[in-house]
Design a protein around this motif. Structure first.
Motif, PDB file in Angstrom:
ATOM      1  N   SER A  52      -5.903  -4.616   3.079  1.00  0.00           N
ATOM      2  CA  SER A  52      -4.683  -4.394   4.092  1.00  0.00           C
ATOM      3  C   SER A  52      -4.474  -5.538   5.248  1.00  0.00           C
ATOM      4  O   SER A  52      -5.056  -6.215   5.302  1.00  0.00           O
ATOM      5  CB  SER A  52      -5.323  -3.372   4.932  1.00  0.00           C
ATOM      6  OG  SER A  52      -5.636  -2.101   3.887  1.00  0.00           O
ATOM      7  N   LYS A 107      -0.604  -5.051  -3.274  1.00  0.00           N
ATOM      8  CA  LYS A 107      -0.785  -5.392  -4.489  1.00  0.00           C
ATOM      9  C   LYS A 107      -0.219  -6.800  -4.812  1.00  0.00           C
ATOM     10  O   LYS A 107       0.674  -7.206  -3.872  1.00  0.00           O
ATOM     11  CB  LYS A 107       0.159  -4.454  -5.529  1.00  0.00           C
ATOM     12  CG  LYS A 107      -0.043  -2.850  -5.550  1.00  0.00           C
ATOM     13  CD  LYS A 107       0.975  -2.197  -6.133  1.00  0.00           C
ATOM     14  CE  LYS A 107       0.727  -0.574  -6.187  1.00  0.00           C
ATOM     15  NZ  LYS A 107       1.591   0.095  -6.797  1.00  0.00           N
ATOM     16  N   ARG A 157       1.699   3.734   0.736  1.00  0.00           N
ATOM     17  CA  ARG A 157       0.836   2.736   1.116  1.00  0.00           C
ATOM     18  C   ARG A 157       1.178   2.078   2.512  1.00  0.00           C
ATOM     19  O   ARG A 157       0.124   1.462   3.028  1.00  0.00           O
ATOM     20  CB  ARG A 157       1.023   1.780  -0.035  1.00  0.00           C
ATOM     21  CG  ARG A 157       0.778   2.156  -1.445  1.00  0.00           C
ATOM     22  CD  ARG A 157       0.804   0.939  -2.207  1.00  0.00           C
ATOM     23  NE  ARG A 157       1.923   0.292  -2.674  1.00  0.00           N
ATOM     24  CZ  ARG A 157       2.300  -0.901  -2.537  1.00  0.00           C
ATOM     25  NH1 ARG A 157       1.169  -1.703  -2.071  1.00  0.00           N
ATOM     26  NH2 ARG A 157       3.560  -1.308  -2.464  1.00  0.00           N
ATOM     27  N   ALA A 214      -6.019  -7.986  -3.720  1.00  0.00           N
ATOM     28  CA  ALA A 214      -5.563  -6.851  -3.986  1.00  0.00           C
ATOM     29  C   ALA A 214      -6.250  -5.725  -3.630  1.00  0.00           C
ATOM     30  O   ALA A 214      -7.575  -5.641  -3.767  1.00  0.00           O
ATOM     31  CB  ALA A 214      -5.335  -6.747  -5.379  1.00  0.00           C
ATOM     32  N   GLY A 215      -5.655  -4.549  -3.057  1.00  0.00           N
ATOM     33  CA  GLY A 215      -6.435  -3.636  -2.722  1.00  0.00           C
ATOM     34  C   GLY A 215      -6.783  -3.671  -1.041  1.00  0.00           C
ATOM     35  O   GLY A 215      -7.091  -2.632  -0.594  1.00  0.00           O
ATOM     36  N   ASN A 237      -1.359  -1.103   3.269  1.00  0.00           N
ATOM     37  CA  ASN A 237      -2.673  -0.897   2.586  1.00  0.00           C
ATOM     38  C   ASN A 237      -2.387  -0.834   1.307  1.00  0.00           C
ATOM     39  O   ASN A 237      -1.456  -0.971   0.735  1.00  0.00           O
ATOM     40  CB  ASN A 237      -3.203   0.715   3.191  1.00  0.00           C
ATOM     41  CG  ASN A 237      -3.368   0.795   4.451  1.00  0.00           C
ATOM     42  OD1 ASN A 237      -3.674   0.051   5.294  1.00  0.00           O
ATOM     43  ND2 ASN A 237      -3.010   1.993   5.183  1.00  0.00           N
ATOM     44  N   SER A 238      -3.634  -1.076   0.449  1.00  0.00           N
ATOM     45  CA  SER A 238      -3.558  -0.910  -1.033  1.00  0.00           C
ATOM     46  C   SER A 238      -2.509  -1.920  -1.374  1.00  0.00           C
ATOM     47  O   SER A 238      -1.836  -1.846  -2.471  1.00  0.00           O
ATOM     48  CB  SER A 238      -3.035   0.442  -1.556  1.00  0.00           C
ATOM     49  OG  SER A 238      -4.014   1.452  -1.188  1.00  0.00           O
TER      50      SER A 238
END
Length: 122
Positions: A15, A85, A65, A12-13, A82-83
């Motif tokens: 890319s 989850k 994101r 998580a977080g 990106n980012s």
């Protein structure tokens, strides 16, 4: 023919960048986009762009994101994620059609690539 690649596992977080390479014809003139399907859920429309790069649609759940872009020279579309989850975990499919319309909202577009798995761990 569309060939998707770039999936994988990430925390998580993190890319990932997915690619969708078109063969047999140029992407010029096409609307191209991405769908995803998580286990046990219906297929979800992520977004679509025109061959000149303007968005037709980008889901609220990925705005800020994810970015969709294309390279007409390389005949390839990209999904920069990106980012990430855990809820982004899904099989991601690229797709294309000659126009943008309701067929995209219902997932009835003409051209599909094979899926690529994205797994996001917490």
């Amino acid at each position: 023919q569309l060939q998707a690649s770039g999936g994988g596992s990430v925390q998580a977080g993190g890319s990932l960048r997915l690619s969708c390479a078109a063969s047999g014809r140029t992407v010029s003139g096409l609307v191209m986009g991405w769908f995803r399907q998580a286990p046990g859920k219906e297929r979800e429309f992520v977004g679509a762009i025109g061959w000149k790069g303007g968005y037709f649609y980008l889901g609220d759940f990925v705005k800020g994101r994810f970015t969709i872009s294309n390279d007409n020279i390389e005949n390839t579309m990209y999904l920069q994620m990106n980012s990430l989850k855990p809820e982004d975990t899904a099989v991601y499919y690229c797709a294309a059609d000659m126009t943008y319309g309701s067929q995209w909202l219902y997932g009835n577009v003409n051209y599909w690539g094979q899926g690529t798995q994205v797994t996001v761990s917490s």
